[in-house]
Design an enzyme around this catalytic site. Structure first.
Site, PDB file in Angstrom:
ATOM      1  N   SER A   2      57.083 -14.399 -80.020  1.00  0.00           N
ATOM      2  CA  SER A   2      57.156 -15.322 -78.893  1.00  0.00           C
ATOM      3  C   SER A   2      55.780 -15.759 -78.436  1.00  0.00           C
ATOM      4  O   SER A   2      55.651 -16.694 -77.667  1.00  0.00           O
ATOM      5  CB  SER A   2      57.868 -14.630 -77.733  1.00  0.00           C
ATOM      6  OG  SER A   2      57.071 -13.525 -77.332  1.00  0.00           O
ATOM      7  N   GLY A   3      54.770 -15.050 -78.877  1.00  0.00           N
ATOM      8  CA  GLY A   3      53.430 -15.295 -78.341  1.00  0.00           C
ATOM      9  C   GLY A   3      53.067 -14.249 -77.306  1.00  0.00           C
ATOM     10  O   GLY A   3      51.972 -14.267 -76.755  1.00  0.00           O
ATOM     11  N   GLY A   4      53.988 -13.331 -77.028  1.00  0.00           N
ATOM     12  CA  GLY A   4      53.724 -12.284 -76.044  1.00  0.00           C
ATOM     13  C   GLY A   4      53.215 -11.007 -76.711  1.00  0.00           C
ATOM     14  O   GLY A   4      53.238 -10.875 -77.935  1.00  0.00           O
ATOM     15  N   VAL A   5      52.806 -10.046 -75.891  1.00  0.00           N
ATOM     16  CA  VAL A   5      52.213  -8.824 -76.438  1.00  0.00           C
ATOM     17  C   VAL A   5      53.232  -7.972 -77.200  1.00  0.00           C
ATOM     18  O   VAL A   5      52.895  -7.333 -78.194  1.00  0.00           O
ATOM     19  CB  VAL A   5      51.509  -8.012 -75.317  1.00  0.00           C
ATOM     20  CG1 VAL A   5      52.512  -7.510 -74.287  1.00  0.00           C
ATOM     21  CG2 VAL A   5      50.721  -6.873 -75.883  1.00  0.00           C
ATOM     22  N   ASP A   6      54.494  -7.979 -76.755  1.00  0.00           N
ATOM     23  CA  ASP A   6      55.487  -7.118 -77.408  1.00  0.00           C
ATOM     24  C   ASP A   6      55.710  -7.491 -78.860  1.00  0.00           C
ATOM     25  O   ASP A   6      55.629  -6.652 -79.759  1.00  0.00           O
ATOM     26  CB  ASP A   6      56.812  -7.160 -76.631  1.00  0.00           C
ATOM     27  CG  ASP A   6      56.673  -6.594 -75.229  1.00  0.00           C
ATOM     28  OD1 ASP A   6      57.439  -7.006 -74.334  1.00  0.00           O
ATOM     29  OD2 ASP A   6      55.787  -5.731 -75.021  1.00  0.00           O
ATOM     30  N   SER A   7      56.016  -8.758 -79.108  1.00  0.00           N
ATOM     31  CA  SER A   7      56.285  -9.140 -80.501  1.00  0.00           C
ATOM     32  C   SER A   7      55.006  -9.066 -81.335  1.00  0.00           C
ATOM     33  O   SER A   7      55.057  -8.788 -82.532  1.00  0.00           O
ATOM     34  CB  SER A   7      56.947 -10.519 -80.595  1.00  0.00           C
ATOM     35  OG  SER A   7      56.276 -11.479 -79.804  1.00  0.00           O
ATOM     36  N   MET A  26      60.250 -19.254 -83.119  1.00  0.00           N
ATOM     37  CA  MET A  26      61.370 -20.191 -83.068  1.00  0.00           C
ATOM     38  C   MET A  26      61.028 -21.323 -82.105  1.00  0.00           C
ATOM     39  O   MET A  26      60.731 -21.064 -80.942  1.00  0.00           O
ATOM     40  CB  MET A  26      62.632 -19.484 -82.551  1.00  0.00           C
ATOM     41  CG  MET A  26      63.078 -18.316 -83.394  1.00  0.00           C
ATOM     42  SD  MET A  26      64.736 -17.736 -82.910  1.00  0.00           S
ATOM     43  CE  MET A  26      64.457 -17.194 -81.224  1.00  0.00           C
ATOM     44  N   CYS A  97      71.369 -16.627 -76.716  1.00  0.00           N
ATOM     45  CA  CYS A  97      70.350 -16.910 -77.725  1.00  0.00           C
ATOM     46  C   CYS A  97      70.300 -15.794 -78.757  1.00  0.00           C
ATOM     47  O   CYS A  97      70.277 -16.060 -79.956  1.00  0.00           O
ATOM     48  CB  CYS A  97      68.984 -17.082 -77.062  1.00  0.00           C
ATOM     49  SG  CYS A  97      67.658 -17.386 -78.230  1.00  0.00           S
ATOM     50  N   GLY A 121      60.320  -7.550 -80.743  1.00  0.00           N
ATOM     51  CA  GLY A 121      59.592  -6.661 -79.849  1.00  0.00           C
ATOM     52  C   GLY A 121      60.472  -6.118 -78.739  1.00  0.00           C
ATOM     53  O   GLY A 121      59.972  -5.757 -77.680  1.00  0.00           O
ATOM     54  N   CYS A 194      63.395 -19.008 -70.862  1.00  0.00           N
ATOM     55  CA  CYS A 194      62.315 -19.721 -71.543  1.00  0.00           C
ATOM     56  C   CYS A 194      62.340 -21.225 -71.322  1.00  0.00           C
ATOM     57  O   CYS A 194      61.289 -21.852 -71.274  1.00  0.00           O
ATOM     58  CB  CYS A 194      62.325 -19.410 -73.038  1.00  0.00           C
ATOM     59  SG  CYS A 194      63.746 -20.049 -73.953  1.00  0.00           S
TER      60      CYS A 194
END
Lengths: 432, 390
Positions: A2-7, A26, A97, A121, A194
């Protein structure tokens, strides 16, 4: 991704453990379509998010692709979001989703390009039950557990999914990101839907209606007795439990109790009226057990599931000193560049105590608890809710009546209800 | 194994001789070509020499050639510049149905926002436009007809001379985008009979960010940029001398090896096409067998989605593309294939291989090893493909 730290960290960990990782973002919606601020950064699907994913993939030396699933997302998530609100229900688009986009066309695409698994993530764990079914378990970080969003996944989908963060705490994940110098390590959490940047669902619905030439439908706000208290500008813009935005001055606080879409009325009442102890849940998807009609019935309810050994999981993922050792034991297959045609039995042959290995531990499923057509469980009625003790009475394979030991506040039609046995997700569905 | 590059229609590596030719103009001969002093004069001489070289390649006068930043800019000047110049008298455009977006989008802008009428010249199932159809569309109101010489997706080569015969008769201006064809087949503005022609450097082993526009002597255009007297005020901006030198060198090299390259790549293309057709059932060649830029090979494999094929190939170290480089990520078939009458199931399953100077038979043999299992896997996973086969 997603662009976040988790993924980002999920991708990093898998790469370190010898998987051939392919980063994929995606693309789910267009700015023009959802009416947002083009320059708002970081939000999933924004250009900044794509750039962040790309940077992380570059850092871990993984290919990176942007997959356009906006048509499917529009059909399965956004259209459903709008129609649910119009029907007086409060939808959960993240779950739609996951169930209909991420673990369907996205998973399909992953398989088409030769991948064996998709990984996310999510703070949740996927394990193998003693009956051979794939189980979803809560993440060990209770404040972050995201198993709630995964109740719609099928066994086939689960057999092709890895969730490397389920055994970690958020703080550990950030630390891993920091240690590796990932640019997303300090990135702010995004909690909103989102495609609704400012979290203002009502703004979104109003603009959607305007864009599609749907006229406003004002109506009455009434008490349970039927007494008219005020006017609303569209029943779809309200949600159960809502207190603000009613435009009614009243000596005591009023809350939305019900949305009567058929009569275009919003029913309000006091806080006490929001408490109920029963609900029906439909579209139920059973995960830990097979659908009830296919279970053997037993009279004893004595067996409980063994405690899962979380320490092994944490140790693998977060200790660098063990890494070198662990890589040495890596079998050749997972270092190869070949992707095999995936299948449930065709999993890479990894050492059993790798964090993502599906065979790692076999949980005793709760089928042994099933007795006389009912089941004890703890139930969440929304994401931010402490699971409450309840008895589930099976009505059909896909519907259940839930009776809580204690009354719960603001049970909302359209929201997802998820049933747990301790930390094992039994199944979930949509509140009627 | 080294990754194999089969996307030369997207871009090409810069020839080392071109790099060498350019370098002095970045470090030693760095003057502004418009400056009066010796530094400027040296730069100016190099610029004009480059201009002469390129003019020699396309058979025009140096004074008819203008340097730009590339094919997209040249296309925009050609379309917008002509339309704006004649807007009081002529309010109609004709554009090929298979043009690159750099021609279609300016034309659509003129149509939607400036009130010009727009017609698309249709093509047949091979992608060729017919002179008779053009004759039907052209009127005394037509400011410009634009039809590309070589198509970027299929490689189809239009019979430009036959089309310009029509426009000359009617006194209508004709522009051709020769971005894909230049350096690969003969491009002579007099033989083609065009009034304007766009070309670029980076498809022909020259640097990105360089290009040129041929504007025949008597043709007038409105400039898009203001800010100086460069290029006779038709394209102000400090000249990219190193780029122009590089472009000229690239075209010079291309001209020298054009014929042997054409022969070698035609043979290699035929080899590949025949092998693919034999190895993969239900495959369709979208590129015409003849009258094509030889290294461009566009195939459809119904039952396998174009994007999935491309990503699968990429993960195996083979670089190809589906649709044009500018439109990836969508499941819409390209407008080029659609204009050719290709149905969506085929259009969505299209892959373009574009070979180049370094492409070898060994590389193509590797592709022949890797591609059929990919198509097979994708088809096996496709519920709709299995159904239609049953």
């Amino acid at each position: 991704m997603s662009g976040g730290v988790d993924s980002s960290v999920a991708a990093l960990l898998l790469k370190e453990h010898g998987y051939n990782v392919v980063g994929a973002h995606m693309k789910l919606w267009d700015y023009a379509e959802v009416g947002a601020d083009v320059y708002r950064d970081g939000r999933c699907c924004s250009l900044d998010a794509v750039n962040d994913c790309r940077a992380v993939c570059d850092a871990i030396d993984a290919p990176f692709y942007v997959l356009n699933l906006s048509r499917q997302f529009r059909r399965e998530v956004i259209d459903n979001f709008v129609s649910e609100y119009k029907a007086g229900r409060t939808p959960n688009p993240c779950i739609r989703c996951n169930t209909n986009v991420k673990w369907q066309p996205f998973l399909q695409k992953a398989r088409e390009i030769g991948c064996d698994f998709i990984a996310t993530g999510h703070y949740a764990r996927i394990e193998l039950g003693d009956t051979g079914r794939n189980l979803i378990c809560k993440g060990v970080d209770e404040t972050r557990d995201q198993s709630y969003f995964l109740w719609g996944l099928t066994q086939d989908a689960l057999s092709r999914t890895l969730m490397p963060l389920g055994g970690l705490h958020k703080s550990e994940v950030r630390e891993i990101a920091r240690r590796h110098g990932l640019k997303t390590s300090e990135k702010k959490e995004s909690r909103e839907i989102c495609f609704v940047a400012d979290d203002d669902y009502h703004r979104f619905l109003r603009e959607w209606d305007a864009k599609h030439d749907v006229p406003a439908r004002p109506g009455d706000i009434v008490e349970e007795s039927g007494r008219v208290m005020g006017r609303h500008d569209g029943a779809a813009y309200y949600t159960i439990g809502q207190r603000h935005g009613l435009g009614i001055s009243h000596p005591t606080p009023l809350y939305v109790l019900d949305i009567d879409a058929a009569n275009n009325r919003v029913v309000v009442g006091d806080d006490a009226s929001l408490y109920r102890d029963e609900m029906v849940v439909e579209n139920v998807n059973w995960i830990a057990t097979a659908p009830p009609s296919r279970l053997p019935r037993r009279s004893d309810t004595s067996v409980s599931s063994p405690r899962h050994d979380a320490s092994k999981l944490v140790s693998r993922a977060s200790r660098d000193d063990e890494k070198a050792e662990s890589r040495a034991g890596l079998p050749e297959t997972c270092r190869s560049d070949d992707f095999r045609h995936p299948g449930p039995t065709n999993t890479p042959h990894l050492e059993p105590d790798y964090p993502c290995h599906p065979e790692r531990s076999r949980r005793q499923a709760c089928s042994s608890r099933y007795a006389r057509g009912s089941l004890e469980a703890t139930v969440k009625i929304r994401y931010q809710h402490s699971p409450a003790n309840a008895r589930l009475t099976v009505l059909t394979d896909n519907s259940v009546r839930v009776t809580f030991d204690e009354r719960q506040r603001a049970i909302t039609p359209g929201q997802s209800a998820v049933f747990y046995d301790d930390d094992i997700l039994l199944g979930g569905g949509v509140i009627k | 194994m080294e990754p194999i590059y089969l996307d030369h229609n997207a871009t090409t590596p810069v020839d080392p001789a071109v790099v060498e030719a350019m370098l002095p103009f970045l470090s030693e001969c760095y003057g502004n070509a418009s400056s009066v002093h010796s530094f400027g004069r040296d730069a100016k001489v190099a610029l004009e020499r480059a201009r002469e070289t390129i003019a020699g390649v396309i058979n025009c006068e140096p004074s008819e050639l203008y340097f730009t930043s590339g094919g997209t800019e040249s296309d925009n000047i050609a379309v917008l510049g002509t339309a704006y110049r004649y807007r009081n008298k002529k309010k109609h455009l004709v554009v090929g149905a298979t043009e690159h977006h750099a021609v279609i989008e300016p034309a659509e802008h003129l149509h939607h926002n400036e009130g010009l009428a727009l017609d698309f010249l249709p093509v047949d199932s091979d992608g060729f436009a017919a002179p008779d159809r053009l004759a039907e569309l052209v009127t005394d109101q037509t400011a410009l007809v634009s039809v590309m010489h070589g198509n970027n997706e299929t490689g189809a080569l239009q019979d430009i001379a036959a089309l310009t015969a029509v426009t000359h008769e009617r006194g209508v201006l004709f522009h051709t985008d020769a971005v894909q064809s230049i350096g690969k087949v003969a491009v002579d503005v007099k033989t083609l009979g065009v009034d304007l022609l766009s070309l670029t450097g980076h498809k022909i082993y020259g640097p990105k960010g360089t290009g040129a526009l041929f504007i025949r002597q008597s043709v007038k255009i409105a400039p898009l940029f203001y800010g100086g007297a460069h290029e006779k005020k038709r394209r102000p901006g400090t000249e990219n001398v190193a780029g122009a030198v590089g472009l000229a060198k690239a075209l010079e090299i291309a001209e020298q090896r054009r014929e042997p390259d054409f022969t070698r790549l035609s043979e290699l293309a035929d080899y590949f096409i025949d092998k693919v057709t034999a190895a993969i059932p239900d495959s369709f060649l979208n590129s015409p067998r003849t009258r094509r830029i030889p290294p461009t090979i566009n195939f459809s494999f119904p039952g396998a989605e174009g994007e999935s094929i491309i990503l699968s190939l990429d993960l195996k170290g083979i670089a190809a593309s589906s649709g044009s480089a500018c439109t990836s990520g969508a499941t819409e078939p390209s407008h080029v294939l659609t204009a050719m009458g290709i149905p969506p199931e085929r259009g969505q399953a299209a892959v373009r291989f574009s070979m180049g100077r370094t492409t070898t038979r060994e590389q193509m043999d590797y592709v022949l090893e890797i591609l059929p299992p990919i198509i097979e896997r994708l088809r096996a996973m496709s519920p709709t493909y299995r159904q239609s086969r049953a």
